[in-house]
Scaffold this motif. Structure first.
Motif, PDB file in Angstrom:
ATOM      1  N   GLU A  18       0.845  -1.198  -0.099  1.00  0.00           N
ATOM      2  CA  GLU A  18      -0.116   0.128   0.050  1.00  0.00           C
ATOM      3  C   GLU A  18       0.968   1.353  -0.007  1.00  0.00           C
ATOM      4  O   GLU A  18       0.631   2.172  -0.752  1.00  0.00           O
ATOM      5  N   ALA A  19       2.010   1.220   0.494  1.00  0.00           N
ATOM      6  CA  ALA A  19       2.912   2.235   0.604  1.00  0.00           C
ATOM      7  C   ALA A  19       3.548   2.591  -0.805  1.00  0.00           C
ATOM      8  O   ALA A  19       3.779   3.902  -0.863  1.00  0.00           O
ATOM      9  N   LYS A  20       3.771   1.642  -1.551  1.00  0.00           N
ATOM     10  CA  LYS A  20       4.319   1.644  -2.867  1.00  0.00           C
ATOM     11  C   LYS A  20       3.319   2.324  -3.726  1.00  0.00           C
ATOM     12  O   LYS A  20       3.688   3.191  -4.719  1.00  0.00           O
ATOM     13  N   LYS A  21       2.160   1.591  -3.716  1.00  0.00           N
ATOM     14  CA  LYS A  21       1.005   2.326  -4.419  1.00  0.00           C
ATOM     15  C   LYS A  21       0.898   3.832  -4.143  1.00  0.00           C
ATOM     16  O   LYS A  21       0.529   4.541  -5.084  1.00  0.00           O
ATOM     17  N   LYS A  22       0.725   4.185  -2.808  1.00  0.00           N
ATOM     18  CA  LYS A  22       0.516   5.377  -2.528  1.00  0.00           C
ATOM     19  C   LYS A  22       1.675   6.434  -3.105  1.00  0.00           C
ATOM     20  O   LYS A  22       1.297   7.555  -3.586  1.00  0.00           O
ATOM     21  N   GLU A  23       2.865   6.017  -2.929  1.00  0.00           N
ATOM     22  CA  GLU A  23       3.973   6.879  -3.521  1.00  0.00           C
ATOM     23  C   GLU A  23       4.040   6.720  -4.869  1.00  0.00           C
ATOM     24  O   GLU A  23       4.148   8.056  -5.541  1.00  0.00           O
ATOM     25  N   LYS A  24       3.551   5.911  -5.869  1.00  0.00           N
ATOM     26  CA  LYS A  24       3.400   5.918  -7.243  1.00  0.00           C
ATOM     27  C   LYS A  24       2.468   6.979  -7.629  1.00  0.00           C
ATOM     28  O   LYS A  24       2.548   7.830  -8.508  1.00  0.00           O
ATOM     29  N   LEU A  25       1.317   6.940  -6.805  1.00  0.00           N
ATOM     30  CA  LEU A  25       0.087   7.866  -7.142  1.00  0.00           C
ATOM     31  C   LEU A  25       0.362   9.339  -6.901  1.00  0.00           C
ATOM     32  O   LEU A  25       0.085  10.095  -7.600  1.00  0.00           O
ATOM     33  N   GLU A  26       1.241   9.591  -5.785  1.00  0.00           N
ATOM     34  CA  GLU A  26       1.630  10.920  -5.694  1.00  0.00           C
ATOM     35  C   GLU A  26       2.482  11.316  -6.683  1.00  0.00           C
ATOM     36  O   GLU A  26       2.432  12.595  -7.060  1.00  0.00           O
ATOM     37  N   LYS A  27       3.535  10.385  -7.130  1.00  0.00           N
ATOM     38  CA  LYS A  27       4.305  10.945  -8.289  1.00  0.00           C
ATOM     39  C   LYS A  27       3.494  11.363  -9.492  1.00  0.00           C
ATOM     40  O   LYS A  27       3.856  12.283 -10.366  1.00  0.00           O
ATOM     41  N   PHE A  28       2.572  10.320  -9.699  1.00  0.00           N
ATOM     42  CA  PHE A  28       1.785  10.583 -10.942  1.00  0.00           C
ATOM     43  C   PHE A  28       0.966  11.865 -10.807  1.00  0.00           C
ATOM     44  O   PHE A  28       0.858  12.556 -12.008  1.00  0.00           O
ATOM     45  N   LYS A  29       0.472  12.490  -9.641  1.00  0.00           N
ATOM     46  CA  LYS A  29      -0.440  13.560  -9.435  1.00  0.00           C
ATOM     47  C   LYS A  29       0.672  14.670  -9.740  1.00  0.00           C
ATOM     48  O   LYS A  29       0.095  15.705 -10.365  1.00  0.00           O
ATOM     49  N   GLN A  30       1.998  14.850  -9.004  1.00  0.00           N
ATOM     50  CA  GLN A  30       2.810  15.730  -9.326  1.00  0.00           C
ATOM     51  C   GLN A  30       3.287  15.905 -10.817  1.00  0.00           C
ATOM     52  O   GLN A  30       3.476  17.056 -11.247  1.00  0.00           O
ATOM     53  N   LYS A  31       3.339  14.739 -11.627  1.00  0.00           N
ATOM     54  CA  LYS A  31       3.782  14.880 -12.840  1.00  0.00           C
ATOM     55  C   LYS A  31       2.693  15.581 -13.753  1.00  0.00           C
ATOM     56  O   LYS A  31       2.911  16.520 -14.577  1.00  0.00           O
ATOM     57  N   GLN A  32       1.437  15.089 -13.528  1.00  0.00           N
ATOM     58  CA  GLN A  32       0.288  15.803 -14.265  1.00  0.00           C
ATOM     59  C   GLN A  32       0.138  17.406 -14.001  1.00  0.00           C
ATOM     60  O   GLN A  32      -0.287  18.050 -14.821  1.00  0.00           O
ATOM     61  N   GLU A  33       0.419  17.572 -12.597  1.00  0.00           N
ATOM     62  CA  GLU A  33       0.376  19.078 -12.348  1.00  0.00           C
ATOM     63  C   GLU A  33       1.437  19.827 -13.094  1.00  0.00           C
ATOM     64  O   GLU A  33       1.148  20.986 -13.383  1.00  0.00           O
ATOM     65  N   LYS A  34       2.485  19.227 -13.320  1.00  0.00           N
ATOM     66  CA  LYS A  34       3.839  20.055 -13.819  1.00  0.00           C
ATOM     67  C   LYS A  34       3.362  20.196 -15.376  1.00  0.00           C
ATOM     68  O   LYS A  34       3.599  21.273 -15.774  1.00  0.00           O
ATOM     69  N   LEU A  35       2.735  19.128 -16.063  1.00  0.00           N
ATOM     70  CA  LEU A  35       2.224  19.282 -17.233  1.00  0.00           C
ATOM     71  C   LEU A  35       1.260  20.458 -17.595  1.00  0.00           C
ATOM     72  O   LEU A  35       1.155  20.905 -18.763  1.00  0.00           O
ATOM     73  N   GLN A  36       0.265  20.550 -16.608  1.00  0.00           N
ATOM     74  CA  GLN A  36      -0.774  21.489 -16.731  1.00  0.00           C
ATOM     75  C   GLN A  36      -0.269  22.775 -16.555  1.00  0.00           C
ATOM     76  O   GLN A  36      -0.775  23.823 -17.075  1.00  0.00           O
ATOM     77  N   GLN A  37       0.893  22.987 -15.965  1.00  0.00           N
ATOM     78  CA  GLN A  37       1.401  24.380 -15.662  1.00  0.00           C
ATOM     79  C   GLN A  37       2.054  24.839 -16.741  1.00  0.00           C
ATOM     80  O   GLN A  37       2.689  24.260 -17.670  1.00  0.00           O
ATOM     81  N   PRO A  38       1.889  26.270 -17.109  1.00  0.00           N
ATOM     82  CA  PRO A  38       2.736  26.651 -18.186  1.00  0.00           C
ATOM     83  C   PRO A  38       4.225  26.847 -17.930  1.00  0.00           C
ATOM     84  O   PRO A  38       4.516  27.255 -17.099  1.00  0.00           O
TER      85      PRO A  38
END
Length: 337
Positions: free
Chosen positions: A32-52
């Motif tokens: 569960e800790a690994k899944k949570k870590e991967k999910l956090e990284k994915f969210k951060q990546k998506q936020e970077k892509l959306q930022q100009p």
């Protein structure tokens, strides 16, 4: 007994390795800790892509610098290589100015060094004719490969001290050249070769050859081919035509070639017989109308027509079979005549 087992199994649901109900095992917690870590990284990546993207500048592509030979060397003079060499290999720098000096020095002639080509050389003699490229176009990669191999062979014999000649030339390419020149003639004057006559058309071919042949020879120079351009020949030259005629006569006298009646490929446009290699074969499923040069309407192909001629005074008929109806009239005219 079965009821007791099932109830015992149900009582163990949610019990971890520690034995306490509802407590997760260490393995489950780690997953569960690994899944949570991967999910956090994915969210951060998506936020970077959306930022100009305002901070980083796009990388500029640096064009490679082409190093050329800029020293003033008169045509035919030896190249000055006293200066520093470029750090990276540059074909334009290396190849510049050499060929004009080679030609002026007559390195590629069999007479080089005051040698008489007709006098026997104790070291031997090597003569090779370049496979004449068709004058209808430019040299391609296949020509470059063949020329490189032949040039290496020629230079090797020359370095051995042998009387060496690599003879260049161009081929008139027969039908191919005729078609190209005819199209050019029609485009410029709206006339055919029959309109201007044989002699004038041959002059047009020669004029076109001078334009295209020079380009081919220039390409050979760019590749550094060690040919003797003073001996360059064209297959329509009188001496070449005479040599071809002589070869055919000798082969005929030796019985190696012969002449006889055969079915030929006749071109309605060129009004000439053409070889099998010039013909595009096409299978027809049956009756097919195809355009034929010289005819306004399409001509019927893919059928076999039978025609009967009455034999006068006998009451019998002679049957003939034709592939097209046009031949019926021609055959009838021949019979009447």
């Amino acid at each position: 007994m079965p009821q007791d087992v099932n109830s015992a199994a149900n009582d163990n649901d949610g019990v971890g390795q520690g034995g306490e109900p509802g407590q997760k095992s260490a393995v489950q917690l780690k997953k569960e800790a690994k899944k949570k870590e991967k999910l956090e990284k994915f969210k951060q990546k998506q936020e970077k892509l959306q930022q100009p993207n305002t901070g980083k500048k796009p990388k500029e592509k640096k064009e490679k610098q082409v190093i050329t030979y800029d020293k003033s060397t008169a045509p035919g003079e030896k190249k000055d290589i006293s200066g520093p060499m470029p750090d990276a290999y540059s074909p334009r720098y290396v190849e510049a100015a050499w060929y004009a000096w080679w030609e002026k020095s007559q390195f590629f002639k069999p007479e080089y060094g005051g040698r008489d080509p007709l006098v026997e050389n104790p070291k031997g003699r090597f003569v090779m004719v370049i496979p004449p490229p068709n004058v209808t176009g430019s040299l391609h990669l296949g020509h470059a490969l063949t020329s490189a191999v032949e040039d290496a062979i020629t230079r090797w014999h020359r370095m051995k001290g042998r009387t060496t000649l690599w003879n260049p030339g161009c081929d008139h390419a027969g039908i191919a050249t005729q078609v190209v020149v005819e199209k050019k003639l029609w485009r410029e004057t709206s006339k055919t070769r029959h309109d201007i006559g044989r002699e004038a058309f041959v002059q047009q071919v020669w004029k076109w050859k001078e334009e295209k042949g020079d380009r081919i020879y220039q390409q050979l120079r760019m590749m550094g081919c060690s040919v003797d351009f003073d001996r360059a020949t064209f297959t329509m030259e009188p001496k070449m035509s005479k040599a071809v005629t002589e070869a055919f006569v000798r082969l005929h006298d030796q019985g190696l070639i012969y002449r006889c009646n055969r079915l030929i490929n006749w071109s309605c446009t060129l009004r000439s017989a053409i070889s099998d290699i010039e013909v595009d074969k096409r299978e027809l499923p049956g009756r097919t109308l195809l355009p034929v040069p010289g005819y306004k309407d399409k001509v019927e192909f893919g059928v076999l027509i039978s025609f009967a001629y009455k034999v006068e005074g006998s009451g019998q008929c002679a049957f003939f079979f034709f592939k097209d109806a046009l031949r019926i009239l021609a055959c009838s005219a021949a019979n009447v005549w």
